[in-house]
Design a protein around this motif. Sequence first.
Motif, PDB file in Angstrom:
ATOM      1  N   ASP A 375       0.854  -1.194   0.000  1.00  0.00           N
ATOM      2  CA  ASP A 375       0.000   0.000   0.000  1.00  0.00           C
ATOM      3  C   ASP A 375       0.891   1.246   0.000  1.00  0.00           C
ATOM      4  O   ASP A 375       0.810   2.093   0.876  1.00  0.00           O
ATOM      5  N   TYR A 376       1.765   1.333  -1.016  1.00  0.00           N
ATOM      6  CA  TYR A 376       2.792   2.375  -1.024  1.00  0.00           C
ATOM      7  C   TYR A 376       2.207   3.780  -1.129  1.00  0.00           C
ATOM      8  O   TYR A 376       2.733   4.740  -0.572  1.00  0.00           O
ATOM      9  N   GLN A 377       1.088   3.907  -1.849  1.00  0.00           N
ATOM     10  CA  GLN A 377       0.523   5.244  -2.034  1.00  0.00           C
ATOM     11  C   GLN A 377      -0.015   5.799  -0.716  1.00  0.00           C
ATOM     12  O   GLN A 377       0.236   6.951  -0.364  1.00  0.00           O
ATOM     13  N   ARG A 378      -0.728   4.964   0.034  1.00  0.00           N
ATOM     14  CA  ARG A 378      -1.253   5.420   1.326  1.00  0.00           C
ATOM     15  C   ARG A 378      -0.116   5.693   2.298  1.00  0.00           C
ATOM     16  O   ARG A 378      -0.156   6.654   3.068  1.00  0.00           O
ATOM     17  N   LEU A 379       0.931   4.855   2.282  1.00  0.00           N
ATOM     18  CA  LEU A 379       2.080   5.071   3.154  1.00  0.00           C
ATOM     19  C   LEU A 379       2.760   6.398   2.837  1.00  0.00           C
ATOM     20  O   LEU A 379       3.126   7.164   3.742  1.00  0.00           O
ATOM     21  N   ALA A 380       2.907   6.686   1.542  1.00  0.00           N
ATOM     22  CA  ALA A 380       3.530   7.952   1.144  1.00  0.00           C
ATOM     23  C   ALA A 380       2.716   9.140   1.638  1.00  0.00           C
ATOM     24  O   ALA A 380       3.264  10.129   2.157  1.00  0.00           O
ATOM     25  N   ASN A 381       1.393   9.046   1.500  1.00  0.00           N
ATOM     26  CA  ASN A 381       0.534  10.142   1.971  1.00  0.00           C
ATOM     27  C   ASN A 381       0.608  10.295   3.490  1.00  0.00           C
ATOM     28  O   ASN A 381       0.584  11.412   4.013  1.00  0.00           O
ATOM     29  N   THR A 382       0.692   9.151   4.203  1.00  0.00           N
ATOM     30  CA  THR A 382       0.789   9.213   5.666  1.00  0.00           C
ATOM     31  C   THR A 382       2.075   9.908   6.097  1.00  0.00           C
ATOM     32  O   THR A 382       2.068  10.768   6.989  1.00  0.00           O
ATOM     33  N   ILE A 383       3.197   9.544   5.450  1.00  0.00           N
ATOM     34  CA  ILE A 383       4.478  10.169   5.809  1.00  0.00           C
ATOM     35  C   ILE A 383       4.436  11.660   5.500  1.00  0.00           C
ATOM     36  O   ILE A 383       4.903  12.488   6.292  1.00  0.00           O
ATOM     37  N   ARG A 384       3.867  12.002   4.345  1.00  0.00           N
ATOM     38  CA  ARG A 384       3.759  13.424   3.986  1.00  0.00           C
ATOM     39  C   ARG A 384       2.966  14.200   5.027  1.00  0.00           C
ATOM     40  O   ARG A 384       3.366  15.293   5.459  1.00  0.00           O
ATOM     41  N   SER A 385       1.820  13.623   5.427  1.00  0.00           N
ATOM     42  CA  SER A 385       0.964  14.350   6.372  1.00  0.00           C
ATOM     43  C   SER A 385       1.652  14.512   7.724  1.00  0.00           C
ATOM     44  O   SER A 385       1.525  15.557   8.372  1.00  0.00           O
ATOM     45  N   ARG A 386       2.415  13.524   8.136  1.00  0.00           N
ATOM     46  CA  ARG A 386       3.095  13.612   9.427  1.00  0.00           C
ATOM     47  C   ARG A 386       4.282  14.563   9.380  1.00  0.00           C
ATOM     48  O   ARG A 386       4.689  15.100  10.398  1.00  0.00           O
ATOM     49  N   CYS A 387       4.826  14.742   8.187  1.00  0.00           N
ATOM     50  CA  CYS A 387       5.961  15.667   8.049  1.00  0.00           C
ATOM     51  C   CYS A 387       5.511  17.062   7.645  1.00  0.00           C
ATOM     52  O   CYS A 387       6.338  17.968   7.515  1.00  0.00           O
TER      53      CYS A 387
END
Length: 1112
Positions: A375-387
Motif C-alpha cells: 500500500d505504497y501510495q497510502r504510506l507515502a501520503n501518511t508520511i507526507r501528512s506527518r511531516c
Amino acid sequence: MWLKPDEILLKNAFKLWVTEKDNEYFVLQRRRGYGEGGGGLTGLLVGTLDTVLDSTSKVAPYRILHHTPDSQVYWSIACGVTKEEIVQHWEWLQQNIMRTLSVFDSSEDITSFVQGKIRGLIAEEGKTSLVLEDDPEKFREALLRFEKWFELPPEEKLVTYYSCSYWKGKVPCQGWLYLSTNFLCFYSYLLGSEVKLIISWDEIWRLQKTSNVILTESIHVLANGEDHYFSMLLHLNETFVIMEQLADYSIKRLFDKEAFEREPALTDPLQITKRGLEAHAKSEQFRTFFRLPKEENLLEVHESFLWVPFSHFNTLGKICLSENYLCFASQDGSQCHIIIPMREVVNVEKPDSSSRALTVCVRGKRALRFSEVRDYQRLANTIRSRCGISASPQHSASSETIRGECQSLINHFEDNPDDVTLMVGQKDSSKAVSTEALMTVFHPQDVENLDPKMLKEKMKEQSWNIHFTEYGRGTSMFFTRKTRDLIVRGVPEALRGELWMLFSGAVNDMATHPGYYTELVEQSLGTSTLATDEIERDLHRSLPEHPAFQSDTGISALRRVLTAYACRNPKIGYCQAMNILTSVLLLYAKEEEAFWLLVAVCERMLPDYFNRRIIGALVDQAVFEDLIRENLPQLVEHMTDLSFFSSVSLSWFLTLFISVLPIESAVNVVDCFFYDGIKAILQLGLAVLDYNMEALIGCHDDAEAVTILNKFFDSVTNKDSPLPPTVQQASLGNNDKSSNFNVDISELIREAYEKYGNIRSEEVESSRKRNKLFVIQTLEDTTKQNVIRVVSQEVRFSASQLDELYNLFKRQHFLCCYWTMKSPILLHHDPSLAYLEQYQLGFQQFSVLFSLLDPWAFCTNKSTLSLWVFRLIDENQDGLVNFKEFCSALDTLYGGSFTNKLKFLFKLHLPPAFDLPADGVIRKSPERGRGKVDLQAYLKQWQNEILKKEETIKDLPRINQSQFIQFSKTLYNIFHGDPEEESLYRAVAHVTSLLLRMEEVGRRLQEPSSPPSPKQPATTTATDGAAAAAAVGEEASTEEASATPESSDTSSSHNSQDAGPDSTEVEWSFSFEQVLASLLNEPSIVNFFERPIDFQTKMGQAKVGQLKLKAK
C-alpha cells in the motif's frame, strides 16, 4: 439477554427443553435439569454437556423462540439466567410486538420484522455496554456466563476467554478460562462436580509456559502457594501473552505506580481490551528495539524491500511507522536497521508505480528507496501528512526545488550505484552546547603524540570514519553487524559521546526538547529537598580519584545534571549509583547530552532501576540467575544457592560495572551497553563467571568467592587506553606483580559476545516479565513478614492468623483500586514508606472489612459503629488506618478480657470517636511525596511512643448524658439477634436504671443543706432520665439502623434532648468504674462478652464475602 436471531432445529431439542409458555408467535422454554423439578441424572448430564460444549443454555437455562404457524423453523431471540429475567423479556414481547404482528399478511414479513426489532435492541445495548470484538455475539454470551458464574462486581471488565483443561491433582477438568482486568477465572461442571477458580492477578508469583511427560505444553500459574496448570489450549501462545500482559498491568498499577504513570495507554482499567493489550505490547517492543521515546506508538507496519547501498542489494524487512519516526528493520533483526525522525524528512516521491516503490528524501542529501510496498501510495501520503509536506501537484517554489533535488539525487544514484556517500549522508553537527565534555577539558588529545596507544586510537577513529562513509553518520545511520563489531573492539575517545547519544536514542530526545535542560537547571537552582540533600552528600564520592571531579568544574556540572533530573522526575528523584553513572557520562558527553543520556538510561534502558526498591536491578539479577543455570551448569552443580551471585552482581547492574572495573575499562562496557542494552551486561557477567569457573568451584565459602572476583576485576586492564596514568585507575603495582593474570577488557568483551552472543533481546525481555512477578511478590512478602513480626508482639493472634488477616487487609486495600485510578487509597500507597504505612484503609474500606470481621454477627447499626471504631483507632487522625491499628482493635474484641472489651466500647462513646468534627468530615492526610522530611517530628513521635504508658481505667473521662444514652443503645444493637436477646435487654435496662438512681443518690448526698424545693427538678430529671434510657431498648429493637453516621449522631442527640424537661439544667455523668461494676453484676452480659468466638471461621467467611460484598 436479547440474542441475534439464530435458526435452530427442534427435531430432538424437546428432549432437553420444557415449554413453559407459548402463543401463536413465541415460545418460552426451560432447560431440563433447571428450575422446578430439576436435578437428578438429567440435570447432571445436561449440565455437563452444556459446559463442555460451551452451550449458551448452561448460562441461560431459559430461552424464547420465535416461530410462525405455517413454518417449522424456529428462531432463538432471547435467553435468561433467571425466570424473572426471561419473564420480563416475554412481557415486553407481549406488550410491544404481539399487537403489531397482526397487521402483516405473510409469515415472512412477520419473521423479518421480529428479527429487525431484536437486532435493533441489541445494537442499542451495544452502544453503551460492549466494545468492538471479533465476534460480538459470542462475546456477549461469554460475558453473561462470566457474570453469572463468578459473581464479581459489575465494573469488572472481561478481556477474553478460552476453552482449556485445568488440572486438579492428576485429573483434568475441561472448562473455560476467563481473563478479566483484575482476575484469572476458571469454571468447569462435569457430572455434578463444579470447579470454580478465582485468582487476582496481584496474587500471582509465577506465570510461565511448561511441559512434561503428562502435559505436552501448559501454562503454569503459582498463586498463594498453590500451583495451577492449564492445558489443551488451542492458542496457547496467544493466551500466555494476554495473561502476561494482564499480570504485568496489574503489578504496575497496584505495586509499581512510578512505572505505571508513564503508561498513558493503560490508565483506565475499565477500558482494557484484548486488542488494546496486543497493540500496547507491540508498541512496547517497537520502542525497545529502536530506542524511541515512551510517547511513540506503533501505528503501521508494511513489508517492503530497502535498497542497501553498502551491500548493493535489496533487503527484505518491515517498515514501522509511529507518530514521529519512520523505522526499518531487516527480517532477521540483526542484519541492519535504520531510524528516520520525521523532522529529518524533506519529501516523499513515488518514482516507479510498477515496482510499488517510494523514495524518502531526508536532510543532508540523503535518500532511502523502499520497493514492493503493498500500500505504497497510502504510506507515502501518511508520511507526507506527518511531516507537513503537501501532497498536491501544485508545489511552491521551495517544494519544486526540493523535488528537483531529490529527483537528481535518485538519478545520480541509479547512474552511480558505487557512490554511496550521497545516499547515506554525513553528520549534521549544527547543534552546539556551551559546555564541553570533561575529558576534553582535563585530558585534551595531543595530536603530535605518536606513541603506540595513540596510533592505535587513530586507527580506531579511521575505522569509524570509513564506517560513517559507508553507512552514514548521525540520526539516519544504518545499524549493522559491522557496527557491533566496531563497538566490541572499542570506541575511540573522541567519538564516544556522539555514539552514546546515537545508540541510546538520547539524540532524538535532545533534538525534540530544545532549551528544556536549561529551563530545568534554572527551575531547580536553590531548591532544597530530600533529593538535593542526598545529591550534595554524594557529589564528592563520584569518581573522586579523577581530576575532573577534584575541581569545581566537574562537581558543578554533576550537581546541575543530577538536580535537573530530580526536578524532571520527582518520583525517582535521586538514588545512589546515579552519581557514578552520571560522572562517566559527563566525561565523554557535553552537559546537556549527559542529562539526556541519564534520561535514556533511567527511563528506557534500565526501567525501575533507580527507585527506592531498585526493582529493575533485582529483576535483572533474577534473569542473570536463569542464564547461569542455562549456560554454566558446572557452577550450578557446585553452588546450588545462586543468591550469592545476586548479592555480588547488584553493583554490576546498578553501575554497569563502573564501580568494580577501572574507569578506562568500564567505559568499554558502557559502549556495549548503549548499543545492545542490558543484554551486554548479562553477557559480560556470564563471561566473568566463566573465566573464574575453576577458582569459584574450588572455593569453600562466599567470602572466598568474593575475594576471587575482586582480584579478577583488579587485574582487568585496557591496554589500548590512551589515557595518562593520572586518569587511569588500574593499579600499576598490581599489574607488574601479576602481569601473567592480566585480562584485557577488549578480549573479555569479545569472548562474552562469542560465547553468549546468541542470547536474544526478546528472550531477555520475556524473562524480565516472568521474573518481575516473583521479585515484586518476594518484596511484598518481606514487607508482610516484617509487619507481622512487629504486630505479633502486641496482639494475641497466632502468626498464621496474622498472615491471613494481613492478606484480607491488603486485599481490601486493593478492592478500592481495582476499578479506578483515582482511588485516594492508591494515591496514599507508597512502597518507600515504613512497612506498617505501606497499606492503609480509608473509612469506606475499613467499614466493609470491619463489618465482615467484627464479632457481633447481628449488630443492627454497623455503619455508625464502624465509624466510631475507625476514629478511635486512627491515632494520628489522618483518615487512614494501618494494619497494626486494625489488629489491635480486633485483638481487643476477640481476645480481650470483659473489662478490656467494655473499656473499648466505653471509649467509642467519648471524643474523638463519638463526636464529629465541626464540618462533619473525616480528615484526610495530605498526599505523601518525596519532599523534605521533618526528621525532628519523626524523632518526637518515636519518643512519645516509647514513653507512652499503659492506660488504666482511672484515666478514662466520665461519660455524659447523651453519650451514656448512646452507649446503652449500642449495647442493645450488639445484642440484637442473639439467642439470649431478651435477657440481655432486661439486663441492660436494669443496669441503666440502677446507674441513674445511683447518680441521683450521689447528688443528694453531695447537697444535704439544700432547700427541698430545688430538689424536685433534680429528682424529676433523674427519674425521667432513667425512663428515657430504658426506652432506648424499645427504640433500638424497633427502629431501622441509621443509614449514615450523621443521621445516627443526630438521632442520639434527639434522645439526649428528650431525656427530661430539665435535662439542660442538671447534667449527670458516670465513670467507667461505675459502669463496669454495674455490668459485672449481670451474668448474661458477662457471658455474652466472654463467650469464645472462632476467629478462624470468621476470617474464612470474610475471605469469601469480600468480593461478594463489593459486587452487591
